[in-house]
Scaffold this active site. Structure first.
Site, PDB file in Angstrom:
ATOM      1  N   HIS A  17      78.172 -58.618 -62.506  1.00 23.78           N
ATOM      2  CA  HIS A  17      77.120 -57.794 -62.668  1.00 23.78           C
ATOM      3  C   HIS A  17      77.242 -56.785 -63.993  1.00 23.78           C
ATOM      4  CE1 HIS A  17      79.211 -54.826 -59.826  1.00 23.78           C
ATOM      5  NE2 HIS A  17      79.677 -54.678 -61.030  1.00 23.78           N
ATOM      6  N   ASN A  18      75.949 -56.924 -64.772  1.00 21.17           N
ATOM      7  CA  ASN A  18      75.939 -55.894 -65.907  1.00 21.17           C
ATOM      8  C   ASN A  18      76.626 -56.379 -67.079  1.00 21.17           C
ATOM      9  OD1 ASN A  18      75.340 -53.835 -63.366  1.00 21.17           O
ATOM     10  ND2 ASN A  18      74.262 -53.320 -65.140  1.00 21.17           N
TER      11      ASN A  18
END
Length: 353
Positions: A242-243
């Protein structure tokens, strides 16, 4: 499709060395070449096959100089490997493509499907999905609500795209890839020793001309977006957490793992099974070797190997010593014993004085 050596040379802006009228209708590996096929030689390690191959035409670089007589026709080009890719792309485009919507596909009224698309059997498309023109959605693909997919995309069987994700033009997602699954986010409650799930409220944005390998996963962001920039090529079995942000034209070989919030620059190259710790920055034009362990920032243009990774030249110098370590250890033990004897002699002499 059938081509003569002259036609190939004209298309590739190359030159024929041999019979310009010899014809080919298929491709082959140089070591397995048969009559009527085209092959190539780009890696010098395979040169010995060119003298025995039964292929009719071999693509070679312009500067290739044979060390033995040849039985095949050569087409000399600037870059044999790149030229082969051009020809294979040409043949691929000539293959008839499917269009139409299978009766077992599930498409709600709120979804928009562009012109000349193929939606295969048992594909499931969510509410408010937008699919561009000339896309191919193969059987058993699942597309979540509010997903946007650009023109000329191909989603192979069993691709899953979670809600709210965006895929640009000319994208390819191979079988089993998963875009937008929850990131691995949990907060530990020390009082009761329980991990509480952190909601992953962001999405994934994949820009134009990205290819994603089979069973590769790209997790949605906690907040904001996980971003894969234009021209990125991901092999099979890669994990993007994620991210993460992956810069333009970066390529990753199989089983690379990228932890959360890593920022990767443009034109980077990752060898297979390389792994990255979270929240680090890898700048542009970095080359990371296979199985490298990256635990800190990597500066622009660096080449690193090892775990934890160090400069590739330093790693190669160190690796040259590895095999000698047992002998060096024995030598060190012998020297320690000799030093103890010398100390004993010195002490005895000192006491006599």
């Amino acid at each position: 499709m059938e081509f003569t050596a002259k036609q190939l040379a004209d298309f590739l802006q190359g030159a024929v060395d041999g019979n310009p009228d010899v014809k080919v209708s298929n491709f082959s590996r140089i070591e397995e070449g048969t009559g009527g096929t085209l092959t190539f030689l780009a890696n010098p390690k395979y040169e010995h096959y060119i003298y025995t191959t039964r292929a009719s035409i071999v693509l070679v670089n312009t500067d290739f100089v044979p060390s033995e007589p040849l039985k095949v026709t050569l087409v000399r080009v600037k870059n044999a490997y790149q030229s082969l890719a051009q020809l294979m792309e040409l043949v691929g485009k000539s293959t008839a493509r499917k269009t139409g919507i299978a009766p077992t596909a599930i498409i709600p009224e709120s979804a928009q499907v562009g012109k000349d698309c193929f939606i295969g059997p048992y594909a499931v498309i969510g509410e408010n999905v937008t699919i561009g023109d000339n896309c191919m959605v193969h059987p058993h693909v699942c597309i979540g609500d509010n997903v946007t997919i650009g023109d000329n995309c191909i989603l192979y069987p069993h691709v899953t795209i979670y809600a709210d994700c965006i895929i640009g033009k000319n994208g390819i997602c191979h079988a089993g890839s998963v875009i937008g699954a929850d990131g691995f986010g949990f907060a530990r409650d020390p009082e009761i020793n329980v991990y509480n799930k952190i909601p992953q409220l962001g999405n994934v944005i994949i820009e134009d001309d990205v290819e994603i390998g089979a069973n590769t996963t790209i997790d949605r962001a906690v907040m904001g977006s996980t971003i894969v920039r234009k021209g990125v090529k991901l092999d099979n079995l890669i994990m993007i957490a994620h991210n993460v942000e992956v810069g333009e034209n970066t390529v990753m070989a199989s089983q690379v793992g990228v932890s959360g919030s890593v920022k990767i620059g443009k034109n980077c190259m990752f060898g297979g099974q390389a792994g990255m710790s979270g929240h680090i920055r890898i700048e542009d034009n970095v080359s990371i070797g296979p199985q490298a362990g990256i635990i800190g920032d990597v500066k622009e243009g660096s080449k690193v190997l090892g775990a934890p990774a160090i400069d590739s030249r330093a790693y190669m110098r160190s690796s040259a010593v590895f095999n000698r370590l047992p002998d060096m250890y024995r030598t060190l033990g012998r020297l320690e014993k000799e030093i103890e004897k010398i100390k004993e002699i010195i002490n005895n002499l000192t006491s006599l004085c």
